[in-house]
Design a protein around this motif. Structure first.
Motif, PDB file in Angstrom:
ATOM      1  N   THR A   7       0.834  -1.205   0.000  1.00  0.00           N
ATOM      2  CA  THR A   7       0.000   0.000   0.000  1.00  0.00           C
ATOM      3  C   THR A   7       0.867   1.254   0.000  1.00  0.00           C
ATOM      4  N   PRO A   8       0.279   2.404  -0.344  1.00  0.00           N
ATOM      5  CA  PRO A   8       1.056   3.647  -0.279  1.00  0.00           C
ATOM      6  C   PRO A   8       1.674   3.897   1.085  1.00  0.00           C
ATOM      7  N   GLU A   9       0.949   3.562   2.153  1.00  0.00           N
ATOM      8  CA  GLU A   9       1.503   3.779   3.492  1.00  0.00           C
ATOM      9  C   GLU A   9       2.680   2.853   3.757  1.00  0.00           C
ATOM     10  N   GLU A  10       2.612   1.617   3.294  1.00  0.00           N
ATOM     11  CA  GLU A  10       3.716   0.680   3.499  1.00  0.00           C
ATOM     12  C   GLU A  10       4.920   1.062   2.654  1.00  0.00           C
ATOM     13  N   TRP A  11       4.685   1.579   1.459  1.00  0.00           N
ATOM     14  CA  TRP A  11       5.800   1.950   0.593  1.00  0.00           C
ATOM     15  C   TRP A  11       6.518   3.194   1.112  1.00  0.00           C
ATOM     16  N   SER A  12       5.756   4.231   1.458  1.00  0.00           N
ATOM     17  CA  SER A  12       6.359   5.511   1.833  1.00  0.00           C
ATOM     18  C   SER A  12       6.920   5.511   3.243  1.00  0.00           C
ATOM     19  N   GLY A  13       6.433   4.621   4.102  1.00  0.00           N
ATOM     20  CA  GLY A  13       6.908   4.606   5.476  1.00  0.00           C
ATOM     21  C   GLY A  13       5.955   5.331   6.397  1.00  0.00           C
ATOM     22  N   ALA A  14       5.939   4.904   7.641  1.00  0.00           N
ATOM     23  CA  ALA A  14       4.978   5.450   8.593  1.00  0.00           C
ATOM     24  C   ALA A  14       5.203   6.923   8.869  1.00  0.00           C
ATOM     25  N   GLU A  15       6.452   7.393   8.746  1.00  0.00           N
ATOM     26  CA  GLU A  15       6.730   8.778   9.121  1.00  0.00           C
ATOM     27  C   GLU A  15       6.614   9.740   7.955  1.00  0.00           C
ATOM     28  N   ALA A  50       7.505  19.723   3.668  1.00  0.00           N
ATOM     29  CA  ALA A  50       8.717  19.124   4.203  1.00  0.00           C
ATOM     30  C   ALA A  50       8.781  17.625   4.037  1.00  0.00           C
ATOM     31  N   GLY A  51       7.725  17.003   3.509  1.00  0.00           N
ATOM     32  CA  GLY A  51       7.720  15.550   3.410  1.00  0.00           C
ATOM     33  C   GLY A  51       7.055  15.082   2.139  1.00  0.00           C
ATOM     34  N   ILE A  52       6.511  13.898   2.142  1.00  0.00           N
ATOM     35  CA  ILE A  52       5.908  13.330   0.953  1.00  0.00           C
ATOM     36  C   ILE A  52       4.533  12.773   1.297  1.00  0.00           C
ATOM     37  N   THR A  53       3.678  12.716   0.278  1.00  0.00           N
ATOM     38  CA  THR A  53       2.387  12.069   0.466  1.00  0.00           C
ATOM     39  C   THR A  53       2.557  10.574   0.212  1.00  0.00           C
ATOM     40  N   PRO A  54       1.786   9.741   0.866  1.00  0.00           N
ATOM     41  CA  PRO A  54       1.925   8.293   0.656  1.00  0.00           C
ATOM     42  C   PRO A  54       1.661   7.912  -0.805  1.00  0.00           C
ATOM     43  N   HIS A  55       2.551   7.127  -1.372  1.00  0.00           N
ATOM     44  CA  HIS A  55       2.375   6.650  -2.733  1.00  0.00           C
ATOM     45  C   HIS A  55       3.134   5.348  -2.896  1.00  0.00           C
ATOM     46  N   THR A  56       2.860   4.654  -3.980  1.00  0.00           N
ATOM     47  CA  THR A  56       3.477   3.371  -4.255  1.00  0.00           C
ATOM     48  C   THR A  56       3.583   3.200  -5.762  1.00  0.00           C
ATOM     49  N   PRO A  57       4.556   2.429  -6.240  1.00  0.00           N
ATOM     50  CA  PRO A  57       4.609   2.171  -7.690  1.00  0.00           C
ATOM     51  C   PRO A  57       3.397   1.402  -8.208  1.00  0.00           C
ATOM     52  N   THR A  58       2.683   0.714  -7.319  1.00  0.00           N
ATOM     53  CA  THR A  58       1.548  -0.102  -7.718  1.00  0.00           C
ATOM     54  C   THR A  58       0.306   0.771  -7.915  1.00  0.00           C
ATOM     55  N   ALA A  59      -0.356   0.597  -9.060  1.00  0.00           N
ATOM     56  CA  ALA A  59      -1.592   1.338  -9.324  1.00  0.00           C
ATOM     57  C   ALA A  59      -2.712   0.809  -8.448  1.00  0.00           C
ATOM     58  N   ASN A  60      -3.754   1.606  -8.316  1.00  0.00           N
ATOM     59  CA  ASN A  60      -4.943   1.207  -7.564  1.00  0.00           C
ATOM     60  C   ASN A  60      -5.394  -0.181  -8.028  1.00  0.00           C
ATOM     61  N   PRO A  61      -5.421  -1.187  -7.149  1.00  0.00           N
ATOM     62  CA  PRO A  61      -5.768  -2.549  -7.596  1.00  0.00           C
ATOM     63  C   PRO A  61      -7.176  -2.674  -8.145  1.00  0.00           C
ATOM     64  N   LEU A  62      -8.089  -1.764  -7.787  1.00  0.00           N
ATOM     65  CA  LEU A  62      -9.456  -1.852  -8.310  1.00  0.00           C
ATOM     66  C   LEU A  62      -9.524  -1.509  -9.793  1.00  0.00           C
ATOM     67  N   LEU A  63      -8.418  -0.971 -10.359  1.00  0.00           N
ATOM     68  CA  LEU A  63      -8.372  -0.797 -11.803  1.00  0.00           C
ATOM     69  C   LEU A  63      -8.422  -2.135 -12.527  1.00  0.00           C
ATOM     70  N   ASP A  64      -8.161  -3.212 -11.793  1.00  0.00           N
ATOM     71  CA  ASP A  64      -8.173  -4.550 -12.387  1.00  0.00           C
ATOM     72  C   ASP A  64      -9.590  -5.073 -12.600  1.00  0.00           C
ATOM     73  N   VAL A  65     -10.592  -4.304 -12.189  1.00  0.00           N
ATOM     74  CA  VAL A  65     -11.989  -4.712 -12.384  1.00  0.00           C
ATOM     75  C   VAL A  65     -12.709  -3.594 -13.139  1.00  0.00           C
ATOM     76  N   PRO A  66     -12.628  -3.590 -14.468  1.00  0.00           N
ATOM     77  CA  PRO A  66     -13.372  -2.585 -15.232  1.00  0.00           C
ATOM     78  C   PRO A  66     -14.862  -2.649 -14.905  1.00  0.00           C
TER      79      PRO A  66
END
Length: 868
Positions: free
Chosen positions: A79-87, A104-120
């Motif tokens: 998830t974005p939170e797991e990728w970016s780190g808790a802090e 001063a920091g970053i918003t949570p993000h991840t290289p993985t796209a939203n998994p619900l895109l897999d269900v058109p």
């Protein structure tokens, strides 16, 4: 209780509910009372927070459990939170005094796209949301945040009887635009404000009189935002031939983002097969494969730093600065010199078999495998000092996750003596997952040892790797149900989730009971004369749920009334609930400066928190006819009161991150303003804050928490009108009772004379205007967050509007054309791009934060549908 949306014509008769043409089904989930949908941003492929009946944790994953065709999926992602780190977002929550930046920091993000895109959405037959105490208890430690059941289409719409090959096509195109922009100063107003700041600081004017009359206007938002196109195409074939039911589809989505340089492409294939081998044995295969390719300008997909840099940049061209590297001179360097290109590939395969021993007894077995791989390339300047820096690959980010599930279910259902209906089930589920992530950065440094010697270049590489293998989860469960004469009904279930260590030397068992009793009063003899009464049911339920690999334990009670009158044309559902979560997931990140005075040290706190959610939900559905005009109206309204009940084991009595008994989550730490200092004061013209503790200084001890970023009330109105061959569908959503904190707006409201400002900054302090709440231009910048910076997020949104015309309305050949739009208007007074975003991700603690992220676009659409 179950609450659903369906495309099944057998359920919706001749006018099926068609899911709005969103990239995912998530925006449509808000049609169910008690469900809140909030995207992280408006970026193509963005993740979204879906909250059902409030929040059962503080900083954990608040997403519901997604179950597609009976299998839990999309719930073991990086998830974005797991990728970016808790802090990550903690560092962004407050301005940085060290560098003068409000970002001063970053918003949570991840290289993985939203998994619900897999269900058109065109592949979806039906969506059910389980939010009741008894229903969610059946999912044990995966049911604490509610359950979303998604059923994909089957051949011949699942109906009996042979059906020849049918081809269906749905396609649409559209234009996207930024619905609302930030209001900032133009070149002349900015230059005059810069001159006022210079005068207040005893400096010569930044712009001479001649320069003021010859300014080059630069609209920074125009330079980074654009009108963008979007198109979607979905082609499917289905049918029932002999004993084989089949459905196959191909989907393509191309979305150019409203931030220049961003786009998303989705490619997706699906195959669903059902084979009736004998009268008792049937087999099933469901397989899907998808790929999403995206490009994002800047260092983050949500474009927060990029857009903040554009909004705060001086609106002048040229800027007036000369010499040095273009990288440092250009106020849009984040936009021009950085880009990211992620790709996500996903595969899901499911095999199933069902054996019908008799009309009353059946056995089903199923196995599935889910695999998701993502790779993102980052590009940055190879030499920022060069006159024209080249973009080269400077980073690679990867994630991979897998999840396999095996389950078996023995089900029994029989009615005795036409009065006693008995049902029972015995199920077993085995789930195993794992994920890994990695990030590599490579860069070059230049060193000149002697003035006469050629420069020396040194290449460096850094990175990190992390892998998690979840211990196998074994989940046996039993369920029973009994109904007497169709009037009195009782249901009960008991599930245990057993987590074993890899060598099976250690195990942990958690038990999750659930039950519900219902009284169908409309079937009583004393109401037999009430011919217009189609339903009158009172029910009450209780259950326990938990969270995956976490100590959370939620005790859930609910009760409700279901009423149907006018022969079922008008129905009412009213529900009340209470959810208490003990040991709620909480990982707080605090900081302290190093003893050297340079930098900060981050450390983690895990207090024991109990959360309480209470709420009411109301759903009103009606179908009606006025001559040739027919309509379907649905109103869903809900209220949720989320609060911290107890907090234990904190190292200080001061509330950290606003965790305080009796108060809600997602509060904001602010200071109370007291206007500005008057003439004669050493701080004349500067902001003044209240010294709450009267110790003669304003510091951290004078701040307090207030408000909440979690909406207290949600509202959805769905209206369908049908007049001969025309059909109008509208979805209106509202969120109320919450606040937003936007640090970019706080910066724009401060007349620094360097960065650009908002029109509010023009109402600044002068000796003749000492009652102003805005400091004088060029005043020392305050890094306190004023309570006046909190903005109301209350709004009503026209989420979707569609007008369709059926050109071929009957028979196997059908065709229609439609026009529509999304996010056509949003009411309210919020001054940012959109009041419904979550820059802090899905963690409830950071709800209500807007880091000036990617705008949610207004979309104008035109499309066609057909089958033959």
């Amino acid at each position: 209780m179950r609450h659903g949306l369906t495309n099944d014509p057998a359920v919706r008769e001749t006018h099926p509910y068609v899911f709005p043409p969103f990239p995912t089904i998530q925006p449509a989930l808000s049609r169910v009372a008690g469900v809140q949908y909030t995207p992280f941003s408006g970026a193509p492929g963005t993740w979204a927070a879906v909250r059902i009946r409030g929040s059962s944790n503080v900083t954990g994953n608040s997403q519901p459990l997604y179950v597609v065709d009976g299998v839990p999926v999309y719930n073991t992602e990086v998830t974005p939170e797991e990728w970016s780190g808790a802090e990550a977002f903690y560092r962004n929550q407050y301005p940085s005094a060290a560098n003068g930046s409000f970002y001063a920091g970053i918003t949570p993000h991840t290289p993985t796209a939203n998994p619900l895109l897999d269900v058109p959405v065109e592949d979806v037959e039906q969506v059910e949301i389980l939010k009741g105490a008894a229903a969610t208890a059946r999912y044990g430690m995966q049911g604490a945040n509610g359950v979303v059941l998604i059923s994909t289409r089957r051949g011949a719409d699942g109906q009996a009887g042979p059906q020849p090959l049918r081809v269906r096509y749905a396609g649409w195109g559209g234009v996207q635009q930024v619905r609302q922009r930030y209001k900032v100063l133009g070149a002349r107003a900015y230059a005059e404000l810069a001159n006022a700041a210079a005068a207040n600081n005893g400096q010569p004017p930044a712009y001479s009189a001649a320069a003021l009359n010859n300014l080059g206007e630069a609209d920074r938002q125009d330079q980074v935002l654009r009108v963008a196109g979007v198109q979607s195409h979905h082609l499917s074939v289905d049918g029932l031939h002999g004993n084989t039911r089949y459905y196959a589809s191909a989907d393509y989505l191309r979305q150019a983002g409203v931030v220049d340089g961003s786009d998303l492409s989705r490619y997706h294939l699906r195959l669903n097969l059902d084979q009736q081998l004998t009268t008792k044995l049937s087999l099933g295969l469901k397989a899907s494969a998808g790929q999403t390719d995206a490009h994002y300008a800047g260092t983050e997909p949500d474009a927060g730093p990029l857009l903040q840099g554009a909004l705060l940049a001086p609106p002048l061209e040229p800027t007036g600065r000369t010499g040095g590297s273009p990288y440092y001179i250009d106020p849009l360097r984040e936009f021009k010199f950085f880009t990211r290109a992620p790709r996500t590939r996903r595969l899901l395969v499911q095999l199933s078999a069902t054996y019908q021993f008799s009309d009353a007894l059946s056995l089903s077995v199923r196995g599935s495998r889910e695999q998701a791989d993502a790779r993102e390339l980052g590009y940055a300047p190879d030499d920022i000092m060069a006159p024209a820096p080249n973009l080269v690959e400077t980073g690679t980010s990867t994630t991979t996750s897998h999840n396999w599930v095996a389950d078996a279910a023995l089900r029994y259902h029989r009615t005795f003596a036409d009065r006693h209906a008995l049902s029972a089930s015995l199920t077993y589920l085995r789930q195993q997952f794992g994920w890994a992530l990695g990030h590599d950065e490579y860069y070059t440094l230049q060193s000149n040892t002697l003035p006469s010697a050629p420069p020396q270049y040194y290449s460096f590489r850094s990175g990190y790797q992390e892998a998690v293998k979840g211990n196998g989860v074994h989940s046996p469960a039993v369920g029973v149900g009994y109904t007497y004469d169709g009037r009195y009904e009782v249901q009960g279930s008991l599930r245990t989730d057993a987590v074993f260590s890899e060598d099976y030397s250690h195990s942990e068992y958690r038990w999750f009971p659930g039950g519900q009793v219902s009284w169908h009063a409309n079937k009583e003899a004393f109401l037999a004369a009430a011919t217009g009464l189609s339903d009158l049911t009172l029910w009450a339920g209780a259950g326990k749920t938990g969270a995956y690999y976490a100590p959370d334990l939620t005790t859930h009670y609910d009760a409700g009334l279901r009423l149907g009158v006018l022969g079922g044309h008008l129905t009412l559902d009213a529900e009340a609930y209470q959810r208490r979560t003990r040991h709620a997931q909480t990982m707080l990140v605090s900081s302290a400066p190093f003893q050297s005075g340079s930098g900060q040290n981050f450390y983690y706190l895990s207090p024991d928190v109990t959360l309480l959610n209470r709420g009411l939900e109301l759903t009103l559905n009606g179908t009606w006819q006025l001559g040739p005009l027919a309509g379907t109206t649905s109103l869903a309204a809900a209220t949720n009161r989320n609060q911290v009940e107890t907090v234990n084991s904190l190292t200080t009595n001061t509330p950290i991150f606003g965790l305080e008994a009796g108060q809600p989550l997602a509060r904001f730490f602010v200071y109370e303003p007291e206007g500005t200092y008057p003439v004669g004061s050493p701080n004349a013209g500067q902001l003044r804050y209240r010294d709450v503790n009267n110790d003669g200084q304003v510091d951290y001890l004078d701040g307090h928490y207030q408000g909440s970023g979690l909406p207290r009330y949600t509202l959805d109105l769905y209206q369908q009108l049908r007049l001969r061959r025309f059909q109008l569908d509208a979805q209106i959503d509202g969120l109320f009772g919450y606040q937003l904190l936007n640090s970019t707006l706080s910066a724009l409201d401060t007349p620094t004379g360097f960065a650009n400002s908002s029109p509010r900054a023009l109402d600044y302090w002068t000796p003749a205007h000492q009652d102003a709440s805005v400091p004088q231009p060029g005043a020392r910048q305050s890094y306190f967050t004023s309570s006046q910076a909190l903005e109301s997020g209350n709004h009503v949104r026209l989420t979707q509007l569609t007008l369709a015309y059926e050109m071929l309305p009957t028979g196997p050949r059908r065709a229609s054309v439609w026009v529509g739009g999304q996010n056509l208007f949003v009411t309210g007074h919020y001054r940012g791009f959109d009041p419904n975003v979550s820059s802090g991700g899905s963690a409830p603690l950071f709800a209500g934060q807007d880091a000036s992220v990617y705008p949610v676009a207004r979309v104008w659409q035109v499309g066609v549908r057909g089958s033959f």
